[in-house]
Scaffold this motif. Sequence first.
Motif, mmCIF file in Angstrom:
data_model
loop_
_atom_site.group_PDB
_atom_site.id
_atom_site.type_symbol
_atom_site.label_atom_id
_atom_site.label_comp_id
_atom_site.label_asym_id
_atom_site.label_seq_id
_atom_site.Cartn_x
_atom_site.Cartn_y
_atom_site.Cartn_z
ATOM 1 N N ASN A 283 0.875 -1.163 0.000
ATOM 2 C CA ASN A 283 0.000 0.000 0.000
ATOM 3 C C ASN A 283 0.919 1.222 0.000
ATOM 4 O OD1 ASN A 283 -1.399 2.340 1.254
ATOM 5 N ND2 ASN A 283 -3.133 0.932 1.301
ATOM 6 N N LEU A 284 0.923 1.983 -1.108
ATOM 7 C CA LEU A 284 1.909 3.046 -1.255
ATOM 8 C C LEU A 284 1.698 4.181 -0.262
ATOM 9 C CD1 LEU A 284 2.390 3.196 -5.126
ATOM 10 C CD2 LEU A 284 3.597 1.852 -3.407
ATOM 11 N N GLU A 285 0.461 4.449 0.114
ATOM 12 C CA GLU A 285 0.242 5.465 1.149
ATOM 13 C C GLU A 285 0.854 5.018 2.475
ATOM 14 O OE1 GLU A 285 -3.391 7.491 1.756
ATOM 15 O OE2 GLU A 285 -4.045 7.308 -0.328
ATOM 16 N N ASP A 286 0.685 3.736 2.805
ATOM 17 C CA ASP A 286 1.291 3.221 4.033
ATOM 18 C C ASP A 286 2.811 3.374 3.989
ATOM 19 O OD1 ASP A 286 -1.212 2.480 4.885
ATOM 20 O OD2 ASP A 286 -0.948 0.332 4.487
ATOM 21 N N GLU A 287 3.399 3.103 2.803
ATOM 22 C CA GLU A 287 4.846 3.191 2.669
ATOM 23 C C GLU A 287 5.332 4.634 2.855
ATOM 24 O OE1 GLU A 287 6.912 0.480 2.112
ATOM 25 O OE2 GLU A 287 5.110 -0.758 2.330
ATOM 26 N N MET A 288 4.600 5.595 2.281
ATOM 27 C CA MET A 288 4.987 6.999 2.422
ATOM 28 C C MET A 288 4.850 7.468 3.867
ATOM 29 S SD MET A 288 6.075 8.151 -0.491
ATOM 30 C CE MET A 288 6.124 9.882 -0.039
ATOM 31 N N ALA B 229 5.052 5.638 6.571
ATOM 32 C CA ALA B 229 6.122 5.032 7.368
ATOM 33 C C ALA B 229 7.459 5.725 7.117
ATOM 34 C CB ALA B 229 6.220 3.540 7.046
ATOM 35 N N PHE B 230 7.740 6.056 5.864
ATOM 36 C CA PHE B 230 9.002 6.717 5.536
ATOM 37 C C PHE B 230 9.073 8.102 6.164
ATOM 38 C CE2 PHE B 230 11.564 9.260 2.406
ATOM 39 C CZ PHE B 230 12.794 8.719 2.742
ATOM 40 N N ALA B 231 7.982 8.864 6.091
ATOM 41 C CA ALA B 231 7.973 10.204 6.685
ATOM 42 C C ALA B 231 8.209 10.133 8.190
ATOM 43 C CB ALA B 231 6.657 10.904 6.377
ATOM 44 N N LEU B 232 7.569 9.185 8.852
ATOM 45 C CA LEU B 232 7.765 9.044 10.299
ATOM 46 C C LEU B 232 9.190 8.610 10.619
ATOM 47 C CD1 LEU B 232 4.352 7.395 11.247
ATOM 48 C CD2 LEU B 232 5.135 9.704 11.845
ATOM 49 N N ASP B 233 9.778 7.755 9.768
ATOM 50 C CA ASP B 233 11.182 7.380 9.945
ATOM 51 C C ASP B 233 12.082 8.610 9.905
ATOM 52 O OD1 ASP B 233 10.690 4.697 10.193
ATOM 53 O OD2 ASP B 233 11.284 4.174 8.142
ATOM 54 N N LEU B 234 11.859 9.470 8.900
ATOM 55 C CA LEU B 234 12.683 10.667 8.756
ATOM 56 C C LEU B 234 12.580 11.555 10.000
ATOM 57 C CD1 LEU B 234 11.956 11.702 5.039
ATOM 58 C CD2 LEU B 234 14.050 10.659 5.944
ATOM 59 N N GLU C 274 -2.528 13.854 7.862
ATOM 60 C CA GLU C 274 -3.508 13.418 8.863
ATOM 61 C C GLU C 274 -3.061 12.110 9.515
ATOM 62 O OE1 GLU C 274 -7.330 13.074 7.122
ATOM 63 O OE2 GLU C 274 -7.606 15.241 6.833
ATOM 64 N N ARG C 275 -2.436 11.253 8.724
ATOM 65 C CA ARG C 275 -2.024 9.954 9.240
ATOM 66 C C ARG C 275 -0.724 10.042 10.041
ATOM 67 N NH1 ARG C 275 -2.140 5.344 4.852
ATOM 68 N NH2 ARG C 275 -1.628 4.214 6.784
ATOM 69 N N THR C 276 0.203 10.895 9.623
ATOM 70 C CA THR C 276 1.476 10.997 10.351
ATOM 71 C C THR C 276 1.359 11.881 11.582
ATOM 72 O OG1 THR C 276 2.219 12.910 9.054
ATOM 73 C CG2 THR C 276 2.805 10.717 8.222
ATOM 74 N N THR D 37 1.934 15.759 13.114
ATOM 75 C CA THR D 37 3.074 16.661 12.918
ATOM 76 C C THR D 37 4.357 16.153 13.555
ATOM 77 O OG1 THR D 37 2.627 17.958 14.908
ATOM 78 C CG2 THR D 37 1.497 18.635 12.871
ATOM 79 N N ALA D 38 4.271 15.036 14.271
ATOM 80 C CA ALA D 38 5.451 14.471 14.943
ATOM 81 C C ALA D 38 6.181 15.541 15.763
ATOM 82 C CB ALA D 38 6.399 13.828 13.927
ATOM 83 N N GLY D 39 5.418 16.244 16.560
ATOM 84 C CA GLY D 39 6.017 17.278 17.399
ATOM 85 C C GLY D 39 6.505 18.475 16.619
ATOM 86 N N GLY D 40 5.857 18.757 15.484
ATOM 87 C CA GLY D 40 6.225 19.902 14.654
ATOM 88 C C GLY D 40 7.264 19.583 13.595
ATOM 89 N N ARG D 41 7.683 18.298 13.501
ATOM 90 C CA ARG D 41 8.734 17.951 12.539
ATOM 91 C C ARG D 41 8.185 17.610 11.151
ATOM 92 N NH1 ARG D 41 10.431 15.637 17.299
ATOM 93 N NH2 ARG D 41 9.637 13.568 16.755
#
Length: 436
Positions: free
Chosen positions: A242-247, A249-254, A287-289, A291-295
Motif C-alpha cells: 500500500n503506497l500510502e502506508d509506505e509513504m 512510514a518513511f515520513a515518520l522514519d525521517l 492526517e495519518r502521520t 506533525t510528529a512534534g512539529g517535525r
Amino acid sequence: MALRIYFTGHRSFCNHGCEALVRSAVSLYRQALGAAEFLVPSADPAEDTRFWPDATDHGVRFVPVVDPWPGHRWWERAVRRVPGWGRLPWPPGPLAPGTRAALDEADLLISTGGDNYSLDYGLVSLFTMIGTDGAAMDRGVPAVLWGASVGPFDAAPHVLSAVRRHLARFDALVVRETATLDYLKAQGLDARLSLATDPAFLMTPEETSLMPFWPRETGQGTVALNISPIILRRHAGAGGRNLEDEMVAFALDLASRGYGVLFVPHVVGQSGSGLKCDHALMARLLERTGTAGGRIALLPRRFNAPQIKHALARCRFVIGARTHCTIGALSSGVPTLSIAYSVKATGINRDLFGDERYVLDGASLSRTSLDAGLTRLVADEGVIRATLAARKPDWSASLERAVATVRAAVEARGGAPFGQRYPLRAAAGPSGIACD
C-alpha cells in the motif's frame, strides 16, 4: 503592434509545472524580443491570476482554454471496440469560437506543456494538441514546439506516423532531453531539431516570509517529499504494498531520525477537485502521520511555482514525483531523488548526471527503496551540489541558443521582420492527423 504569442498545451496554473513553463517562456521571449503579448489559455482566469497577480504586467492575457472535441471521445471509444479503426484518420473536429479568435490574433504559436506529445494523457489529449497546433499552421502562423519531451509511442504504433507528419510541420522543435532528441532523430525529424534545458531551470524563485508552517529541524535539515496521485494509480498494489502506508512510514522514519519533513504539492486540484491533486493526497498523509512534534508539515495550497521553488531551495534534500518539482530543486542545487513514471525523469537525470543513479522507478516505490535513495543522496551530497553548480552556466546558454534558433527559423520561413503578420500558407491536409 506588439508580437502576439499564443501558447498551447496549457490549461491551468493549478499545475505548477505548467505555470513554471509559461512563466519561464514569457521571461525568455520578452528578454529576446522586447514588447510582446502572450495569449495564455486558462480554465479559470481568476484562480490563475491569484497564482500570478502581476501577469498582465508581463504581457499575459488569459484566453479561453482548449477543451477536447466530444467527437474525439466517441472516436476513441469506437476504436476500443473495433481496434482496426485505429488506423483510420482521426476526424479533425471543429475549433471552439474562443480558440479560433485567439489563433486569428496570433503571430507565433508556442506549443508548451512539456509532454503533451506523448501517450501519458491518452489519445484524446494527443489529438486535441495536434488539431489545435495544426489549425494554427493551416492559418500560416509560425509554430514552435518548446521545452518538450516527445513519445514514445510504442503502446500505439499506429499513431506514430500521424505524429511524425505533424511534428515535421513545426518551424522549430526544441526538446529538453537527449533521449527525446535521439528519438526524434530516429523518426527523421532532425532538420529543425535542437536541444535545450527545460526552461523552468531558469525560473526565478520568489522569496516569501509566509512560512510559519516550516517543520522543526533538529540538526539534519529538511527533506521535501512530493508524491502524486498518478504514482498511486499506476502502481497501486505493486508488490502487495500500500503506497500510502509506505509513504507514511518513511515520513515518520525521517522525523524520528531528526529530519524536518515537508510535504510539497506541485499540482493542486482546480476549484477544489481532488482527482489529480497532490495537496489533497498529501493532506491525507499528514492526517495519518500527524506533525510528529512539529517535525512534519505541509506546504500551503496558495503557494505559486516561484514560491514553491524558493521553499525547495531551503531544503537539504528533495524526493519528488512531479517533474517540475524536481526541476525546481535541481535548478536550486538541491540533491534530489526523482520518482519516475515516464521518460521525463530518466532523460533529465541522464543529461545532468550521466546515468539514473538518482532515479527511483515508481513501480519500486516503498519505504525501503525511499530510504536507499536518500542514503545515496546523503553519501553523494557534496558531489551532487558541485555537479549542479558546474552545470548552471550551461542552462542559460542553451536556452539563449534555443530562442535564437526559434527567431531564425521563424524569420527564414516568414520572409518578414520578426513580429509582423505572416501570409497564410496552404494547409497540408486535415492537420496531418491520419494514422497508418
